[in-house]
Write a protein that holds these residues in place. Sequence first.
Motif, PDB file in Angstrom:
ATOM      1  N   CYS A 104     -11.329   4.818  -4.606  1.00  0.00           N
ATOM      2  CA  CYS A 104     -11.615   6.085  -3.935  1.00  0.00           C
ATOM      3  C   CYS A 104     -10.730   6.256  -2.708  1.00  0.00           C
ATOM      4  O   CYS A 104     -10.214   7.355  -2.458  1.00  0.00           O
ATOM      5  N   GLU A 105     -10.548   5.194  -1.957  1.00  0.00           N
ATOM      6  CA  GLU A 105      -9.674   5.271  -0.783  1.00  0.00           C
ATOM      7  C   GLU A 105      -8.256   5.638  -1.204  1.00  0.00           C
ATOM      8  O   GLU A 105      -7.613   6.497  -0.590  1.00  0.00           O
ATOM      9  N   MET A 106      -7.774   5.019  -2.252  1.00  0.00           N
ATOM     10  CA  MET A 106      -6.409   5.263  -2.710  1.00  0.00           C
ATOM     11  C   MET A 106      -6.235   6.668  -3.275  1.00  0.00           C
ATOM     12  O   MET A 106      -5.332   7.411  -2.880  1.00  0.00           O
ATOM     13  N   ILE A 107      -7.111   7.079  -4.192  1.00  0.00           N
ATOM     14  CA  ILE A 107      -6.929   8.380  -4.846  1.00  0.00           C
ATOM     15  C   ILE A 107      -7.219   9.521  -3.865  1.00  0.00           C
ATOM     16  O   ILE A 107      -6.576  10.579  -3.918  1.00  0.00           O
ATOM     17  N   ASN A 108      -8.148   9.313  -2.925  1.00  0.00           N
ATOM     18  CA  ASN A 108      -8.382  10.321  -1.894  1.00  0.00           C
ATOM     19  C   ASN A 108      -7.149  10.484  -1.005  1.00  0.00           C
ATOM     20  O   ASN A 108      -6.813  11.608  -0.598  1.00  0.00           O
ATOM     21  N   SER A 109      -6.477   9.383  -0.701  1.00  0.00           N
ATOM     22  CA  SER A 109      -5.273   9.444   0.131  1.00  0.00           C
ATOM     23  C   SER A 109      -4.151  10.178  -0.596  1.00  0.00           C
ATOM     24  O   SER A 109      -3.444  10.996   0.000  1.00  0.00           O
ATOM     25  N   VAL A 110      -3.990   9.888  -1.897  1.00  0.00           N
ATOM     26  CA  VAL A 110      -2.943  10.551  -2.681  1.00  0.00           C
ATOM     27  C   VAL A 110      -3.209  12.053  -2.762  1.00  0.00           C
ATOM     28  O   VAL A 110      -2.350  12.877  -2.443  1.00  0.00           O
ATOM     29  N   VAL A 111      -4.401  12.419  -3.194  1.00  0.00           N
ATOM     30  CA  VAL A 111      -4.705  13.830  -3.427  1.00  0.00           C
ATOM     31  C   VAL A 111      -4.839  14.584  -2.105  1.00  0.00           C
ATOM     32  O   VAL A 111      -4.448  15.759  -1.999  1.00  0.00           O
ATOM     33  N   GLY A 112      -5.333  13.924  -1.068  1.00  0.00           N
ATOM     34  CA  GLY A 112      -5.498  14.586   0.223  1.00  0.00           C
ATOM     35  C   GLY A 112      -4.181  15.057   0.819  1.00  0.00           C
ATOM     36  O   GLY A 112      -4.173  15.988   1.636  1.00  0.00           O
ATOM     37  N   ALA A 113      -3.082  14.418   0.398  1.00  0.00           N
ATOM     38  CA  ALA A 113      -1.764  14.813   0.903  1.00  0.00           C
ATOM     39  C   ALA A 113      -1.127  15.909   0.059  1.00  0.00           C
ATOM     40  O   ALA A 113      -0.033  16.376   0.377  1.00  0.00           O
ATOM     41  N   MET A 114      -1.798  16.345  -1.002  1.00  0.00           N
ATOM     42  CA  MET A 114      -1.263  17.389  -1.870  1.00  0.00           C
ATOM     43  C   MET A 114      -1.704  18.763  -1.377  1.00  0.00           C
ATOM     44  O   MET A 114      -2.665  18.875  -0.610  1.00  0.00           O
ATOM     45  N   PRO A 115      -1.005  19.817  -1.791  1.00  0.00           N
ATOM     46  CA  PRO A 115      -1.355  21.159  -1.314  1.00  0.00           C
ATOM     47  C   PRO A 115      -2.828  21.493  -1.537  1.00  0.00           C
ATOM     48  O   PRO A 115      -3.348  21.351  -2.647  1.00  0.00           O
ATOM     49  N   ARG A 127       0.818  -1.204   0.000  1.00  0.00           N
ATOM     50  CA  ARG A 127       0.000   0.000   0.000  1.00  0.00           C
ATOM     51  C   ARG A 127       0.862   1.269   0.000  1.00  0.00           C
ATOM     52  O   ARG A 127       0.569   2.220  -0.726  1.00  0.00           O
ATOM     53  N   GLU A 128       1.915   1.284   0.792  1.00  0.00           N
ATOM     54  CA  GLU A 128       2.768   2.472   0.871  1.00  0.00           C
ATOM     55  C   GLU A 128       3.415   2.770  -0.480  1.00  0.00           C
ATOM     56  O   GLU A 128       3.548   3.935  -0.881  1.00  0.00           O
ATOM     57  N   GLU A 129       3.838   1.732  -1.197  1.00  0.00           N
ATOM     58  CA  GLU A 129       4.452   1.935  -2.504  1.00  0.00           C
ATOM     59  C   GLU A 129       3.432   2.405  -3.527  1.00  0.00           C
ATOM     60  O   GLU A 129       3.747   3.209  -4.407  1.00  0.00           O
ATOM     61  N   VAL A 130       2.209   1.923  -3.441  1.00  0.00           N
ATOM     62  CA  VAL A 130       1.150   2.399  -4.339  1.00  0.00           C
ATOM     63  C   VAL A 130       0.974   3.901  -4.171  1.00  0.00           C
ATOM     64  O   VAL A 130       0.965   4.663  -5.145  1.00  0.00           O
ATOM     65  N   LEU A 131       0.827   4.350  -2.928  1.00  0.00           N
ATOM     66  CA  LEU A 131       0.648   5.777  -2.671  1.00  0.00           C
ATOM     67  C   LEU A 131       1.841   6.580  -3.172  1.00  0.00           C
ATOM     68  O   LEU A 131       1.671   7.632  -3.809  1.00  0.00           O
ATOM     69  N   ALA A 132       3.033   6.090  -2.912  1.00  0.00           N
ATOM     70  CA  ALA A 132       4.241   6.820  -3.318  1.00  0.00           C
ATOM     71  C   ALA A 132       4.360   6.904  -4.830  1.00  0.00           C
ATOM     72  O   ALA A 132       4.706   7.966  -5.383  1.00  0.00           O
ATOM     73  N   ASN A 133       4.074   5.825  -5.532  1.00  0.00           N
ATOM     74  CA  ASN A 133       4.269   5.818  -6.983  1.00  0.00           C
ATOM     75  C   ASN A 133       3.166   6.550  -7.734  1.00  0.00           C
ATOM     76  O   ASN A 133       3.435   7.188  -8.767  1.00  0.00           O
ATOM     77  N   VAL A 134       1.931   6.496  -7.249  1.00  0.00           N
ATOM     78  CA  VAL A 134       0.875   7.285  -7.885  1.00  0.00           C
ATOM     79  C   VAL A 134       1.161   8.774  -7.669  1.00  0.00           C
ATOM     80  O   VAL A 134       1.021   9.590  -8.592  1.00  0.00           O
ATOM     81  N   THR A 135       1.602   9.139  -6.464  1.00  0.00           N
ATOM     82  CA  THR A 135       1.984  10.529  -6.196  1.00  0.00           C
ATOM     83  C   THR A 135       3.137  10.954  -7.101  1.00  0.00           C
ATOM     84  O   THR A 135       3.115  12.054  -7.683  1.00  0.00           O
ATOM     85  N   ARG A 136       4.120  10.093  -7.222  1.00  0.00           N
ATOM     86  CA  ARG A 136       5.276  10.382  -8.087  1.00  0.00           C
ATOM     87  C   ARG A 136       4.847  10.594  -9.528  1.00  0.00           C
ATOM     88  O   ARG A 136       5.335  11.497 -10.213  1.00  0.00           O
ATOM     89  N   ALA A 137       3.929   9.778 -10.017  1.00  0.00           N
ATOM     90  CA  ALA A 137       3.461   9.908 -11.402  1.00  0.00           C
ATOM     91  C   ALA A 137       2.742  11.236 -11.619  1.00  0.00           C
ATOM     92  O   ALA A 137       2.938  11.900 -12.641  1.00  0.00           O
ATOM     93  N   ILE A 138       1.899  11.625 -10.667  1.00  0.00           N
ATOM     94  CA  ILE A 138       1.180  12.901 -10.792  1.00  0.00           C
ATOM     95  C   ILE A 138       2.161  14.071 -10.730  1.00  0.00           C
ATOM     96  O   ILE A 138       2.085  15.015 -11.532  1.00  0.00           O
ATOM     97  N   ASP A 139       3.093  14.015  -9.789  1.00  0.00           N
ATOM     98  CA  ASP A 139       4.079  15.087  -9.676  1.00  0.00           C
ATOM     99  C   ASP A 139       4.910  15.215 -10.953  1.00  0.00           C
ATOM    100  O   ASP A 139       5.182  16.332 -11.417  1.00  0.00           O
ATOM    101  N   ALA A 140       5.322  14.085 -11.525  1.00  0.00           N
ATOM    102  CA  ALA A 140       6.136  14.122 -12.745  1.00  0.00           C
ATOM    103  C   ALA A 140       5.361  14.740 -13.897  1.00  0.00           C
ATOM    104  O   ALA A 140       5.869  15.589 -14.635  1.00  0.00           O
ATOM    105  N   ALA A 141       4.101  14.358 -14.059  1.00  0.00           N
ATOM    106  CA  ALA A 141       3.286  14.871 -15.164  1.00  0.00           C
ATOM    107  C   ALA A 141       2.972  16.348 -14.996  1.00  0.00           C
ATOM    108  O   ALA A 141       2.760  17.059 -15.988  1.00  0.00           O
ATOM    109  N   SER A 142       2.953  16.826 -13.755  1.00  0.00           N
ATOM    110  CA  SER A 142       2.579  18.222 -13.521  1.00  0.00           C
ATOM    111  C   SER A 142       3.575  19.195 -14.130  1.00  0.00           C
ATOM    112  O   SER A 142       3.240  20.365 -14.340  1.00  0.00           O
ATOM    113  N   SER A 143       4.790  18.742 -14.450  1.00  0.00           N
ATOM    114  CA  SER A 143       5.783  19.631 -15.067  1.00  0.00           C
ATOM    115  C   SER A 143       5.331  20.122 -16.436  1.00  0.00           C
ATOM    116  O   SER A 143       5.835  21.129 -16.940  1.00  0.00           O
TER     117      SER A 143
END
Length: 311
Positions: free
Chosen positions: A136-147, A85-101
């Motif tokens: 929903c649990e996963m994507i809410n956790s990822v986005v909830g930790a973003m600014p 679970r921790e790696e899922v959160l980290a890698n989905v966050t990483r993918a979003i951060d990378a694409a945001s450039s």
Amino acid sequence: MRHLLSHSVYQDMSLFGDDPWSTMSSIGCDGLELLTAYDEPDPSFRGIAESVHLPYAPDWLAAWEDRPVEMPADMAVYHMYGTCREEVLANVTRAIDAASSLSPAYGVFHAGNADTPEIFHRRYSRDDSHVLSALCEMINSVVGAMPGGEPPFRILLENLWWPGLRLTDESGFRFLDRRIEFSDWGICLDTGHMMSCLPTVSEGDGIERLSEIFSGYSRDLVDRIDTVHFHWSASWEYRSTFPEREMDAPAPEFIADANAHVMSIDRHLPFSDPRCAVLIEELSPRYVTHEMPGSETGVLEDFAKQRALLP
């Protein structure tokens, strides 16, 4: 309405020649929807990639529920977003951060899951609501930790034929609407994926079946559909006859077979029937992404052919 062509960070821009904008303009293309990875895309894509398609791990639920499939670690990132679970959160966050450039208008995220041992099955042990609840649990956790608790760009959830969001009715959308905790989200409706949920036997049959479904959509669902992935697939004969099998080989070998199986279901062919225009008219999305890697004649040629069928 803006017309985009699907492309990937795993491809360079040589397809478009020395002057990409001139090439795209000549066929009525407004830019790219770029499949990204986990590192920042090459700067050459900036300004050309109007939107992104975030990487998809087909069996992310295995890692999320701490029952990962045994495979090499580098493969696990792409097949499950990691091994826990921790790696899922980290890698989905990483993918979003990378694409945001790229400052994209939106990022597409597949809202389904294929349990690896069941990829060659016709029935699945986990239903749509099980997958969507975990999503929903996963994507809410990822986005909830973003600014600000919001993503850096709009997240569009895409339908598949596997358990999760199918959009053949409104139940999946209603589930998401109740459970997603951030505001900047919408729907990417994939026409070929929806056809792969139905007993479609031809391009025309698929158009008719989808038109009937779309005509029954409520206004609030239509308003959430920001983009359409436009292509067709009529694979009912294959889907109703392929030999079912268990996971009877090591992961690298089994997944290679599964990829070929998926391509036989999800064919990503360009429309040629002018009646396809009614599908876009009924949904009136802001974007249409012409997504046709299954073509044999050439991506640019097929884009031009399909684009000519639409206003």
